[in-house]
Design a protein around this motif. Sequence first.
Motif: not given
Length: 304
Positions: A205-211, A244-248, A283-284, A297-302
């Motif tokens: 999972q992406i959480y294991s790769l990136i903080t 990467f694919i980013a979803i807003d 999402t990233l 994985g879900d992400q919260y980038i403001t």
Amino acid sequence: MLAITCWSCKTEYPSLPYNDIESFSIQDADGKTLSASIVDDQIILYWPPLVNQPESITPTIKVSDLATITPASGTAIQLQSDKPITYTVRAQDGSSKNYTLVFQYNQPLVQAKMNLLEGKYYLSHPKNEDLVVRGENILPDENQTKGYLVDKDGKETLLSFSQPPTSFIAQFNTPGDLKPGIYHIKLISGRYTVLTDAFEILLPQIYSLITLDSYTVKKGENLVMPIKSTEIYELFFKTDFDHFIAIDNLNNSYKITNATFDVTKKIVTLPIPTTIQGNQIKTLKLMDKNGQILTEGDQYITLN
């Protein structure tokens, strides 16, 4: 004269013709007597369920009067053999009858399913998690219970136990060369073979790769995130990662092709497109060059 007269009057009886097994019994692992059923020329012995089958038995056998049996009562018999076990009963008159021992393992139906959330298994590092099969009536014996990993093409790989099986759990080590894909586990336990439902093996999972954290960044600037595990990047993503694919938060997708992983600095740099319409990336996804998802994985980038 009297003696001669008495001798001549003595009755001659014919030899007995009976060559039957009247009873056949053994002791089980707890010392209880198990009696076989004698049906025609078969000795049918039912072994208790979920009790390991013995390698040998020492039966107590009763036969017809003045008959003999081979092998004799009290002789140990090896069960772990492909050859049928035959007893021969010979009557007093020389006639004989053969009996075949039929060892029936009284095993209830085996049930098994994967212990996975939504049928997904994620690879990890440095050691993959065990493959766990939960079920009922699994024989707790590594000689009688085996597990095979079956891929989409039907190729089977014998699995080793990470710990001895129980009646409810069979827990296996994952193969060292395990690849993403759709799999089943074939569980063979005693007389039954059970195939689990299909499950999917995925990259970490992406959480294991990136903080992943709550980040704030301006559109058009670079977002720098720590690499949580450079080993996971090197093992699972370095070769195939392309973009990467980013979803807003408006569900718009954006392809980001110039992101970089710096293993030395343990950071990943993600340029934020100026064209993003939403005010948050939710999402990233890491993608390969064929547009297939490696992990997400879900992400919260403001976004400001």
